[in-house]
Design a protein around this motif. Structure first.
Motif, PDB file in Angstrom:
ATOM      1  N   ARG A   1      13.606 -43.810 -40.567  1.00  0.00           N
ATOM      2  CA  ARG A   1      14.109 -42.702 -39.743  1.00  0.00           C
ATOM      3  C   ARG A   1      13.062 -41.600 -39.655  1.00  0.00           C
ATOM      4  O   ARG A   1      13.198 -40.533 -40.243  1.00  0.00           O
ATOM      5  N   THR A   2      12.010 -41.904 -38.906  1.00  0.00           N
ATOM      6  CA  THR A   2      10.932 -40.935 -38.717  1.00  0.00           C
ATOM      7  C   THR A   2      10.953 -40.479 -37.260  1.00  0.00           C
ATOM      8  O   THR A   2      11.613 -41.093 -36.411  1.00  0.00           O
TER       9      THR A   2
ATOM     10  N   ASP B   1      15.639 -46.138 -32.444  1.00  0.00           N
ATOM     11  CA  ASP B   1      16.682 -46.100 -33.465  1.00  0.00           C
ATOM     12  C   ASP B   1      18.029 -46.545 -32.894  1.00  0.00           C
ATOM     13  O   ASP B   1      18.753 -45.759 -32.283  1.00  0.00           O
TER      14      ASP B   1
ATOM     15  N   SER C   1      21.216 -44.735 -34.100  1.00  0.00           N
ATOM     16  CA  SER C   1      21.496 -43.452 -33.448  1.00  0.00           C
ATOM     17  C   SER C   1      22.082 -43.653 -32.068  1.00  0.00           C
ATOM     18  O   SER C   1      23.088 -43.028 -31.708  1.00  0.00           O
TER      19      SER C   1
ATOM     20  N   GLY D   1      26.679 -37.063 -39.433  1.00  0.00           N
ATOM     21  CA  GLY D   1      25.467 -37.751 -38.988  1.00  0.00           C
ATOM     22  C   GLY D   1      25.500 -37.820 -37.471  1.00  0.00           C
ATOM     23  O   GLY D   1      26.099 -36.954 -36.813  1.00  0.00           O
ATOM     24  N   VAL D   2      24.896 -38.849 -36.913  1.00  0.00           N
ATOM     25  CA  VAL D   2      24.805 -38.939 -35.460  1.00  0.00           C
ATOM     26  C   VAL D   2      26.200 -39.063 -34.830  1.00  0.00           C
ATOM     27  O   VAL D   2      26.540 -38.330 -33.892  1.00  0.00           O
TER      28      VAL D   2
ATOM     29  N   ASP E   1      30.246 -32.706 -45.008  1.00  0.00           N
ATOM     30  CA  ASP E   1      29.145 -33.639 -45.216  1.00  0.00           C
ATOM     31  C   ASP E   1      28.517 -33.319 -46.559  1.00  0.00           C
ATOM     32  O   ASP E   1      28.530 -32.158 -46.982  1.00  0.00           O
TER      33      ASP E   1
ATOM     34  N   ARG F   1      25.409 -33.547 -47.133  1.00  0.00           N
ATOM     35  CA  ARG F   1      24.060 -32.999 -46.910  1.00  0.00           C
ATOM     36  C   ARG F   1      24.198 -31.577 -46.351  1.00  0.00           C
ATOM     37  O   ARG F   1      24.554 -31.397 -45.185  1.00  0.00           O
TER      38      ARG F   1
ATOM     39  N   GLY G   1      16.815 -39.413 -44.914  1.00  0.00           N
ATOM     40  CA  GLY G   1      17.812 -38.907 -43.964  1.00  0.00           C
ATOM     41  C   GLY G   1      19.207 -39.438 -44.239  1.00  0.00           C
ATOM     42  O   GLY G   1      20.176 -38.974 -43.659  1.00  0.00           O
TER      43      GLY G   1
ATOM     44  N   GLN H   1      35.162 -32.298 -54.006  1.00  0.00           N
ATOM     45  CA  GLN H   1      35.241 -32.622 -52.582  1.00  0.00           C
ATOM     46  C   GLN H   1      36.657 -33.106 -52.230  1.00  0.00           C
ATOM     47  O   GLN H   1      37.218 -32.712 -51.204  1.00  0.00           O
TER      48      GLN H   1
ATOM     49  N   THR I   1      33.244 -40.873 -40.739  1.00  0.00           N
ATOM     50  CA  THR I   1      31.990 -41.573 -40.386  1.00  0.00           C
ATOM     51  C   THR I   1      31.076 -41.732 -41.606  1.00  0.00           C
ATOM     52  O   THR I   1      29.916 -42.064 -41.458  1.00  0.00           O
TER      53      THR I   1
HETATM   54  P1  NAD Z   1      25.243 -42.451 -41.608  1.00  0.00           P
HETATM   55  O1  NAD Z   1      25.934 -43.205 -40.528  1.00  0.00           O
HETATM   56  O2  NAD Z   1      24.506 -43.232 -42.647  1.00  0.00           O
HETATM   57  O3  NAD Z   1      26.323 -41.512 -42.366  1.00  0.00           O
HETATM   58  C1  NAD Z   1      27.106 -40.615 -41.623  1.00  0.00           C
HETATM   59  C2  NAD Z   1      27.193 -39.285 -42.334  1.00  0.00           C
HETATM   60  O4  NAD Z   1      28.080 -39.383 -43.445  1.00  0.00           O
HETATM   61  C3  NAD Z   1      25.873 -38.739 -42.882  1.00  0.00           C
HETATM   62  O5  NAD Z   1      25.611 -37.483 -42.319  1.00  0.00           O
HETATM   63  C4  NAD Z   1      26.118 -38.668 -44.375  1.00  0.00           C
HETATM   64  O6  NAD Z   1      25.440 -37.573 -45.002  1.00  0.00           O
HETATM   65  C5  NAD Z   1      27.619 -38.494 -44.434  1.00  0.00           C
HETATM   66  N1  NAD Z   1      28.220 -38.834 -45.738  1.00  0.00           N
HETATM   67  C6  NAD Z   1      27.923 -39.845 -46.589  1.00  0.00           C
HETATM   68  N2  NAD Z   1      28.697 -39.801 -47.680  1.00  0.00           N
HETATM   69  C7  NAD Z   1      29.546 -38.728 -47.504  1.00  0.00           C
HETATM   70  C8  NAD Z   1      30.593 -38.171 -48.282  1.00  0.00           C
HETATM   71  N3  NAD Z   1      30.925 -38.679 -49.476  1.00  0.00           N
HETATM   72  N4  NAD Z   1      31.234 -37.088 -47.803  1.00  0.00           N
HETATM   73  C9  NAD Z   1      30.899 -36.549 -46.617  1.00  0.00           C
HETATM   74  N5  NAD Z   1      29.919 -37.042 -45.833  1.00  0.00           N
HETATM   75  C10 NAD Z   1      29.241 -38.115 -46.269  1.00  0.00           C
HETATM   76  O7  NAD Z   1      24.266 -41.350 -41.033  1.00  0.00           O
HETATM   77  P2  NAD Z   1      23.461 -41.335 -39.664  1.00  0.00           P
HETATM   78  O8  NAD Z   1      24.318 -40.833 -38.588  1.00  0.00           O
HETATM   79  O9  NAD Z   1      22.863 -42.667 -39.436  1.00  0.00           O
HETATM   80  O10 NAD Z   1      22.338 -40.232 -39.903  1.00  0.00           O
HETATM   81  C11 NAD Z   1      21.883 -39.828 -41.158  1.00  0.00           C
HETATM   82  C12 NAD Z   1      20.761 -38.829 -41.000  1.00  0.00           C
HETATM   83  O11 NAD Z   1      19.586 -39.434 -40.485  1.00  0.00           O
HETATM   84  C13 NAD Z   1      21.052 -37.667 -40.065  1.00  0.00           C
HETATM   85  O12 NAD Z   1      20.518 -36.500 -40.635  1.00  0.00           O
HETATM   86  C14 NAD Z   1      20.290 -37.957 -38.846  1.00  0.00           C
HETATM   87  O13 NAD Z   1      19.924 -36.791 -38.123  1.00  0.00           O
HETATM   88  C15 NAD Z   1      19.082 -38.634 -39.431  1.00  0.00           C
HETATM   89  N6  NAD Z   1      18.449 -39.488 -38.429  1.00  0.00           N
HETATM   90  C16 NAD Z   1      17.104 -39.434 -38.240  1.00  0.00           C
HETATM   91  C17 NAD Z   1      16.512 -40.251 -37.276  1.00  0.00           C
HETATM   92  C18 NAD Z   1      15.054 -40.222 -37.024  1.00  0.00           C
HETATM   93  O14 NAD Z   1      14.401 -39.249 -37.374  1.00  0.00           O
HETATM   94  N7  NAD Z   1      14.482 -41.257 -36.422  1.00  0.00           N
HETATM   95  C19 NAD Z   1      17.283 -41.124 -36.543  1.00  0.00           C
HETATM   96  C20 NAD Z   1      18.667 -41.158 -36.780  1.00  0.00           C
HETATM   97  C21 NAD Z   1      19.233 -40.346 -37.729  1.00  0.00           C
END
Ligand code: NAD
Length: 378
Positions: free
Chosen positions: A120-121, A128, A131, A174-175, A195, A197, A225, A238, A255
């Protein structure tokens, strides 16, 4: 090099490539084959593929002769066994949850790229698939909730009386979660978000939602990420705060995922019993166990008057756009592994190629999959 698009199994409406993307591949000297009907469920016709420069070829031809095969879902054994050693498969194969299958593919000497493991860069953003698909899932989750919910989403003041806005609770920003917040806000709901994070707080607030803070989250800054597992102490804190928010919520969209691990249970049966009857929970983490203790993957459960829909495949409910975005992700990734003569050239010094390749030359080569079962894959 022959690149081929397979028709997905029943239940998957998306297709790996759409005609506009095929045009670009053909210009790059790639021979593209498409299985008849591959795009039908996403509303891309065989004729459109042919006009874009693809040839329609039978599944048997594709499995036996294509060099690079695209299927979003993991192929069945009878399919991958027909492909010859050294052939490349590419899709969303969830290798962290399917290590035994990865072993079989390695033993068969297939080269497998699973696009859900792309690092995830910034450079990887255009490739991605998690996403692009999660974005659609987050949007669809809110629409499904609104459709299922027994009341209005927006506030209404009518001659017959006032209706308060729906209260939406989103677990995981997340996304998918961020898109769910934006969609729920557009429909006029009041939104609260959890969340682990803290970094997402600002994004959540900028979308007009309230971020509920829980102190003491484990540091996830080195997890690329993604979220990491939390301490028992954090989980207790929590749980108490989520119970408070859930009791007030009309809609809950969950999610929360931790790559390679079961999804954390964030909503207990007791919490659901405290929710108002007619409320709705959409659990997007259903495929990895779900975020509620009553979720059933691919099914709808009614518990004490609350409807819980377990569906991790909501991107497939908008198959035309989901396929279009997925196809662009694939095209961008293919540019890394196809040279100017239209042939495969794998550069394992490229972190995106390395991070996405799961099996190659008879071995599991992906570090994350290796770490998962060191004894089994060494
Ligand atoms: P994901 O589908 O893995 O998880 C969804 C969300 O659930 C995340 O935000 C995670 O922190 C949250 N989560 C996990 N356990 C939890 C808990 N116990 N309680 C509450 N929340 C909880 O995540 P995602 O949508 O794939 O994205 C994760 C991160 O990666 C995001 O910050 C996103 O912006 C980043 N990202 C970066 C890139 C890139 O730079 N290429 C691409 C996609 C996503």
């Amino acid at each position: 090099m022959i690149l081929a698009v397979l028709k997905e199994k029943a239940g998957e409406n998306r297709v790996s490539l759409v005609p506009e993307v095929i045009k670009q591949l053909v210009q790059q000297k790639v021979e593209v084959w498409v299985e008849p009907g591959a795009g039908a469920a996403a509303f891309y016709t065989d004729e459109a593929y042919q006009e874009a420069g693809a040839q329609l070829r039978s599944r048997g031809d594709i499995l036996q002769q294509a060099d690079l095969l695209l299927s979003i879902r993991p192929p069945d054994q009878e399919d991958w066994q027909l492909t010859r050693k050294g052939r490349i498969w590419m899709g969303i194969y969830q290798p962290l949850y399917n290590p035994a299958l990865m072993q079989q593919w390695a033993a068969r000497e297939l080269t497998v790229f699973s696009l859900d493991t792309i690092p995830r860069t910034t450079r990887a953003q255009s490739m991605d698939v998690l996403s692009s698909q999660a974005n659609i899932a987050g949007y669809k989750a809110v629409l499904l909730a609104a459709y299922t919910y027994s009341r209005y989403f927006p506030m209404f003041m009518t001659a017959a009386g006032s209706i308060p806005p729906a209260k939406v609770l989103i677990l995981g920003a997340g996304v998918a979660g961020l898109q769910a917040i934006a969609t729920a806000r557009r429909l006029g709901a009041v939104v609260e978000v959890f969340d682990t994070r803290p970094a997402v707080k600002e994004e959540v607030m900028s979308l007009g939602a309230r971020f509920v803070e829980v102190e003491g989250a484990a540091d996830a800054s080195k997890a690329g990420g993604y979220a990491v597992e939390q301490s028992a102490d954090y989980q207790q804190k929590q749980e108490a705060k989520i119970a408070e928010s859930a009791a007030k919520a009309d809609i809950v969209i969950t999610t929360a995922q931790i790559p390679g691990k079961p999804a954390p249970i964030l909503i207990s049966a007791a919490m659901i019993e405290n929710m108002r009857k007619g409320s709705v929970i959409i659990d997007l983490a259903a495929a990895t166990g779900g975020n509620t203790s009553v979720t059933k993957n691919g099914a709808t459960v009614v518990h004490n008057g609350v409807t819980i829909i377990g569906n991790s495949d909501l991107a497939g409910e908008a198959p035309a756009d989901a396929s279009k975005l997925y196809a662009r992700n694939v095209l961008n990734f293919l540019k890394l592994i196809i040279n100017k003569d239209g042939n495969i050239e794998l550069n394992f010094n490229d972190d995106l190629v390395k991070g996405t390749c799961i099996t190659h030359q008879g071995a599991i080569v992906n570090e994350r999959v290796k770490q998962l079962q060191p004894a089994a894959v060494s």
